[in-house]
Write an enzyme that holds these catalytic residues in place. Structure first.
Site, PDB file in Angstrom:
ATOM      1  N   ASP A  68     -33.892  33.312  -4.048  1.00 19.03           N
ATOM      2  CA  ASP A  68     -32.490  32.933  -4.195  1.00 19.03           C
ATOM      3  C   ASP A  68     -32.247  31.440  -4.021  1.00 19.03           C
ATOM      4  O   ASP A  68     -31.171  30.960  -4.336  1.00 19.03           O
ATOM      5  CB  ASP A  68     -31.639  33.683  -3.163  1.00 19.03           C
ATOM      6  CG  ASP A  68     -31.724  35.174  -3.344  1.00 19.03           C
ATOM      7  OD1 ASP A  68     -31.780  35.625  -4.500  1.00 19.03           O
ATOM      8  OD2 ASP A  68     -31.746  35.899  -2.329  1.00 19.03           O
ATOM      9  N   HIS A  69     -33.209  30.705  -3.510  1.00 17.04           N
ATOM     10  CA  HIS A  69     -32.965  29.305  -3.149  1.00 17.04           C
ATOM     11  C   HIS A  69     -34.030  28.388  -3.709  1.00 17.04           C
ATOM     12  O   HIS A  69     -34.939  27.995  -3.010  1.00 17.04           O
ATOM     13  CB  HIS A  69     -32.946  29.179  -1.640  1.00 17.04           C
ATOM     14  CG  HIS A  69     -32.286  27.932  -1.156  1.00 17.04           C
ATOM     15  ND1 HIS A  69     -32.938  26.738  -0.993  1.00 17.04           N
ATOM     16  CD2 HIS A  69     -31.007  27.694  -0.790  1.00 17.04           C
ATOM     17  CE1 HIS A  69     -32.103  25.833  -0.536  1.00 17.04           C
ATOM     18  NE2 HIS A  69     -30.930  26.396  -0.397  1.00 17.04           N
ATOM     19  N   PHE A  70     -34.036  27.975  -4.794  1.00 20.14           N
ATOM     20  CA  PHE A  70     -33.292  28.237  -6.018  1.00 20.14           C
ATOM     21  C   PHE A  70     -34.257  28.897  -6.971  1.00 20.14           C
ATOM     22  O   PHE A  70     -35.418  28.502  -6.981  1.00 20.14           O
ATOM     23  CB  PHE A  70     -32.776  26.927  -6.604  1.00 20.14           C
ATOM     24  CG  PHE A  70     -31.885  26.154  -5.667  1.00 20.14           C
ATOM     25  CD1 PHE A  70     -30.570  26.544  -5.464  1.00 20.14           C
ATOM     26  CD2 PHE A  70     -32.347  25.048  -4.961  1.00 20.14           C
ATOM     27  CE1 PHE A  70     -29.738  25.826  -4.623  1.00 20.14           C
ATOM     28  CE2 PHE A  70     -31.519  24.339  -4.120  1.00 20.14           C
ATOM     29  CZ  PHE A  70     -30.215  24.727  -3.942  1.00 20.14           C
TER      30      PHE A  70
END
Length: 160
Positions: free
Chosen positions: A33-35
């Site tokens: 999710d990051h990134f």
């Protein structure tokens, strides 16, 4: 939820300093999710890695006198470049001041000998029995578990 952001403690001098490492692997869950197209370790997790290393220093400096050593405050945080999978963050932390309730430390994280993050951390320290006499039974159990974890992270430590 508890997770360790320290893979290994390389050096620890009670009352003075600690050096620890965190190698970032692509398999770490939060990287999805990051990134997604540019995976990097979030800055807050780099601060957490510095906090965890600092907490080990505090615990060893006072011979595990407190079951809880937690982040109370961060100051003067300065971020540099990102930590990407395949890189290793080398965390160093030094005690600036210490009293019965808190320890102030100067911490930094470096990648390939270049400082990428630095901060002044204040860690609060207490026992659960300080909050409630009914929780006193947990202090010893927590300290024992922490000692066992330290033995996994630092080859020079043996559980008493």
């Amino acid at each position: 939820m508890y997770f360790s952001l320290i893979d290994k403690i390389d050096n620890l001098v009670p009352g003075e300093s600690v050096t620890a490492t965190k190698s970032l692997a692509m398999s770490e869950e939060y990287l999805r999710d990051h990134f997604p197209r540019f995976p990097v370790m979030p800055g807050v997790l780099m601060i957490e890695a510095m906090t965890q290393a600092s907490a080990w220093l505090v615990r060893m400096s006072e011979n595990f006198a407190h079951s809880m050593v937690v982040l109370k405050e961060t100051r003067n945080v300065k971020f540099g470049q990102f930590l990407q999978p395949g890189q290793t963050l080398v965390v160093t932390s030094k005690i600036v001041s210490d009293d019965d309730n808190q320890t102030v430390l100067s911490a930094q994280g470096a990648i390939e000998d270049a400082v990428r993050i630095r901060a002044k951390l204040t860690l609060a320290k207490y026992n659960l029995r300080d909050l409630s006499p009914h929780q006193a039974q947990f202090d010893g159990k927590l300290i024992k578990r922490l000692q066992e974890e330290l033995a996994l992270l630092w080859n020079e430590y043996q559980v008493p």
